[in-house]
Design an enzyme around this catalytic site. Structure first.
Site, PDB file in Angstrom:
ATOM      1  N   ASP A  30      49.474   7.611  -0.204  1.00 23.66           N
ATOM      2  CA  ASP A  30      49.116   7.672   1.200  1.00 23.66           C
ATOM      3  C   ASP A  30      48.720   9.118   1.533  1.00 23.66           C
ATOM      4  O   ASP A  30      48.983  10.032   0.755  1.00 23.66           O
ATOM      5  CB  ASP A  30      50.337   7.213   2.008  1.00 23.66           C
ATOM      6  CG  ASP A  30      50.200   7.474   3.488  1.00 23.66           C
ATOM      7  OD1 ASP A  30      49.160   7.138   4.054  1.00 23.66           O
ATOM      8  OD2 ASP A  30      51.154   8.025   4.073  1.00 23.66           O
ATOM      9  N   PHE A  31      48.102   9.310   2.706  1.00 25.29           N
ATOM     10  CA  PHE A  31      47.709  10.662   3.105  1.00 25.29           C
ATOM     11  C   PHE A  31      48.674  11.251   4.129  1.00 25.29           C
ATOM     12  O   PHE A  31      49.501  12.098   3.803  1.00 25.29           O
ATOM     13  CB  PHE A  31      46.271  10.666   3.641  1.00 25.29           C
ATOM     14  CG  PHE A  31      45.777  12.047   3.978  1.00 25.29           C
ATOM     15  CD1 PHE A  31      45.481  12.958   2.980  1.00 25.29           C
ATOM     16  CD2 PHE A  31      45.629  12.442   5.300  1.00 25.29           C
ATOM     17  CE1 PHE A  31      45.042  14.238   3.288  1.00 25.29           C
ATOM     18  CE2 PHE A  31      45.192  13.723   5.624  1.00 25.29           C
ATOM     19  CZ  PHE A  31      44.899  14.623   4.614  1.00 25.29           C
ATOM     20  N   ASP A  32      48.614  10.786   5.384  1.00 24.99           N
ATOM     21  CA  ASP A  32      49.434  11.370   6.447  1.00 24.99           C
ATOM     22  C   ASP A  32      50.922  11.118   6.211  1.00 24.99           C
ATOM     23  O   ASP A  32      51.348   9.968   6.019  1.00 24.99           O
ATOM     24  CB  ASP A  32      49.035  10.774   7.801  1.00 24.99           C
ATOM     25  CG  ASP A  32      47.658  11.233   8.237  1.00 24.99           C
ATOM     26  OD1 ASP A  32      47.531  12.380   8.688  1.00 24.99           O
ATOM     27  OD2 ASP A  32      46.708  10.436   8.099  1.00 24.99           O
ATOM     28  N   ASP A 217      55.015   6.983   3.315  1.00 20.17           N
ATOM     29  CA  ASP A 217      56.057   7.458   4.227  1.00 20.17           C
ATOM     30  C   ASP A 217      56.293   6.559   5.415  1.00 20.17           C
ATOM     31  O   ASP A 217      57.272   6.739   6.144  1.00 20.17           O
ATOM     32  CB  ASP A 217      55.669   8.845   4.781  1.00 20.17           C
ATOM     33  CG  ASP A 217      54.604   8.741   5.866  1.00 20.17           C
ATOM     34  OD1 ASP A 217      54.837   9.223   6.989  1.00 20.17           O
ATOM     35  OD2 ASP A 217      53.529   8.166   5.597  1.00 20.17           O
TER      36      ASP A 217
END
Length: 275
Positions: A30-32, A217
């Site tokens: 994932d990124f954020d 997250d």
């Protein structure tokens, strides 16, 4: 140092499988909140400074390496500094978009998004959305944020039912997250994107991955955890990684490995092949 807080037995097996045969490992991130710290303004988010270099070191040594994000793929590439990472694939909008080697492919937005975009301001006003509520337009999705409100969770709970009603009227799905409610097309999620990545690898190589890892997250990453579990049931070792926070506990409860935020994820990246 941000060493993992814990590692399950099956997670340790998955990590061993990656290190034993990295050329057939499929890795998704994932990124954020995972590679980039969460910030109040989504446009201000940037990847951890060591994320792109760590991914660049991994890319030529593993079977497949991808960022799987709800953001538009081009935005994740820009904010992550991933333009020069050869071998990296960015699957944006939960897999609707694909960026690879500087080339972006994307479908037309579904009609429900345009309808929701037109109606959303009035819906928020009618619901008494508190000051600080704002909308992020991702083209293929619309995200209502309450992080800037005086009481973010109270604001989110107030808006939840009316956003769900709008989604039903426009044929969209609602994805909750860290002080967000996202309106997006149904039938797309990070689990399907990760599974497609693994299946494409198997079809191209004529063999299953040696292992599959996903790090996330937020609640939207649980679908990718489910995909890892499904692959495990088919005999592919797997690892689920939680970028820990005090805002979401569901992923930590499910994860094989829990690390302390993006800094911990970046440190884990550095140990994936070398132990």
């Amino acid at each position: 140092m941000n060493s993992p807080r814990s590692v399950t037995a099956v997670g340790a097996d998955g990590l061993d499988a990656i290190r034993t045969d990295p050329s057939r490992a499929v890795l998704g991130f994932d990124f954020d909140g995972t590679l980039a710290p969460i910030v109040d303004d989504p446009a201000a988010a940037r990847a951890h400074p060591e994320a792109a270099p760590a991914l660049a070191r991994l890319a030529p040594r593993v079977g497949a390496l991808a960022i799987i994000t709800g953001r538009p793929a081009a935005v994740a590439v820009e904010y992550g500094g991933f333009e020069g990472v050869d071998g990296l694939v960015v699957l944006g909008q939960y897999g609707l978009e694909r960026w690879e080697s500087g080339v972006l492919t994307e479908p037309d937005p579904p009609p429900g998004i345009a309808e929701a975009r037109a109606k959303l301001p009035g819906v928020l006003e009618a619901a008494g959305a508190p000051p600080g509520t704002f909308v992020e337009d991702k083209t293929h999705a619309l995200v209502v944020h309450t992080r800037r409100c005086a009481e973010p969770q109270v604001a989110l709970d107030r808006l939840r039912s009316i956003i769900a009603a709008l989604a039903e009227r426009t044929g969209l799905a609602v994805e909750p997250g860290r002080y967000v409610l996202e309106l997006r097309p149904p039938g797309v999620d990070k689990g399907r994107a990760l599974r497609s990545l693994a299946d494409a690898f198997a079809a191209g190589r004529g063999t299953a991955p040696s292992a599959v890892l996903f790090a996330g997250d937020d609640l939207g990453d649980l679908a990718a955890f489910d995909a890892v579990d499904a692959l495990r049931a088919e005999g592919v070792p797997g690892v689920t990684v939680c970028s820990g926070s005090n805002e979401v506990i569901e992923l930590a409860e499910r994860a094989d490995v829990v690390v302390d935020g993006p800094a911990g994820v970046v440190e884990l990246l550095g140990t994936l092949l070398d132990g």
